[in-house]
Design an enzyme around this catalytic site. Structure first.
Site, short mmCIF file in Angstrom:
data_model
loop_
_atom_site.label_atom_id
_atom_site.label_comp_id
_atom_site.label_asym_id
_atom_site.label_seq_id
_atom_site.Cartn_x
_atom_site.Cartn_y
_atom_site.Cartn_z
N LYS A 8 9.01 -90.48 76.16
CA LYS A 8 9.23 -91.26 77.39
C LYS A 8 9.87 -90.46 78.52
CE LYS A 8 8.56 -95.94 76.18
NZ LYS A 8 8.55 -95.95 74.69
N SER A 68 5.64 -89.91 68.06
CA SER A 68 6.15 -90.20 69.40
C SER A 68 7.66 -90.22 69.55
CB SER A 68 5.56 -91.52 69.91
OG SER A 68 5.82 -92.56 68.99
#
Ligand SMILES: *Cc1c(COP(=O)(O)O)cnc(C)c1O
Length: 331
Positions: A54, A307
């Site tokens: 992110k 991720s």
């Protein structure tokens, strides 16, 4: 859909975020490849600054703001990786970040945001109530509210991970990406499809409250009941007024797969025990899908995006212990 996001936006993002965001390695999946029967590679966003991808989107967004707007600071509503990323990038860019949370968010999550320089404001007993504070900061103090996924600048930032995959594995055939709001897979699909129109981009979500999956099935963004899940980084809806990621997934993503909590727990245990990687819930869904035999036709070269790494270590040890018998069955 508004004007499309293209490869040029991704290259511009890459230039903008260099220096704050790390280029992460793509490495052979030593233990998984023989089980999958093909060459699998891991894209290690677990090594990204803040422990999740992110940071890419947050950096592209915050660094795109005109200097006088950025100087007024940024705000967001997030308990997890997005809040951490916004705080981290704001500090690096020299501006204020206020992360708005509800009273229900545990102390350790607040500490993680403060640890990277974010201010925490607590309000109400739900994400929606916490959001009221962020709206007020936007209205009254001119702070910029940073959307976690449905913003073309965020999507382009996340897509820089896709540029790196194509550079490191030009003949990639299948790319597996975790999906919640769809910013990550949307950006990655732009990169992969531009370079290899024949390559397949496949999204993986948990089967509990999979908002993007249900919305695609319905043909429009819909509300999905939020269910308690261990994979909290994959929870939440896609917004009923979704402008970007619903269309990107509809147009560019080849398939969406769902995995169970047990399959995710197995993948986390496998990644720790056999590959020596710490991967948190949402981060492990791609491996969960492969181990569960849910991906048909992996092809000759597969990349799986891991991720995020932010998971409580006590919980991780517990999961690995619970899956010890299953790990033994793998030999
Ligand atoms: C946010 C997040 C996702 C999902 O990304 P979207 O852009 O919302 O689809 C997946 N894994 C981790 C670790 C995340 O933090």
């Amino acid at each position: 859909m508004p004007d499309a996001i293209n490869l040029g936006d991704l290259y511009a993002a890459r230039q903008r975020i260099a220096g704050i965001v790390r280029r992460t390695p793509l490495v052979p999946a030593e233990a998984l490849s023989p089980l999958a029967g093909t060459a699998v590679h891991y894209k290690l966003e677990i090594l990204q600054a803040t422990g999740a991808f992110k940071t890419r989107g947050a950096a592209n967004k915050i660094l795109s703001l005109p200097a006088e707007v950025r100087a007024r600071g940024v705000t967001t509503v997030s308990t997890g990786n997005h809040g951490r990323a916004v705080a981290y990038v704001a500090r690096a860019a020299g501006c204020r970040a206020v992360v708005c949370l509800s009273e229900l968010v545990p102390e350790n999550k607040k500490a993680a945001i403060r640890a990277v320089g974010g201010e925490v404001k607590v309000h109400g007993r739900s994400q929606d109530e916490a959001a009221e504070i962020a709206f007020a900061l936007e209205r009254d103090e001119g702070m910029t509210l940073i959307n976690p996924f449905d913003d073309p600048t965020i999507v382009a930032g996340q897509g820089t991970a896709g540029l790196e995959i194509i550079e490191d594995l030009p003949r990639v055939y299948t790319v597996l990406v975790p999906v919640s709001g769809g910013g990550l897979i949307g950006g990655i699909a732009v990169a992969i499809k531009a370079a290899n129109p024949w390559a397949r981009v496949i999204g993986v979500s948990m089967d509990r409250g999979a908002a993007m999956y249900e919305s695609q099935k319905a043909g429009k963004p819909i509300l999905v009941e939020e269910v308690e899940s261990l994979a909290d980084s994959l929870g939440g809806g896609i917004f009923l007024d979704n402008k970007w990621t619903f269309g990107l997934v509809r147009d560019l993503v080849d398939d969406l797969i769902l995995v169970t909590e047990e399959e995710i727990a197995r993948a986390m245990a496998f990644l720790l025990d056999r590959e020596h990687f710490v991967v948190a819930w949402g981060g492990a869904v791609g491996v969960a899908a492969i181990l569960a035999g849910k991906v048909k036709n992996l092809g000759e070269n597969c990349a799986v995006l891991l991720s995020g790494t932010n998971v409580d270590s006590k919980r991780l040890r517990q999961i690995t212990a619970e899956q010890a018998d299953w790990l033994d069955t793998l030999g």
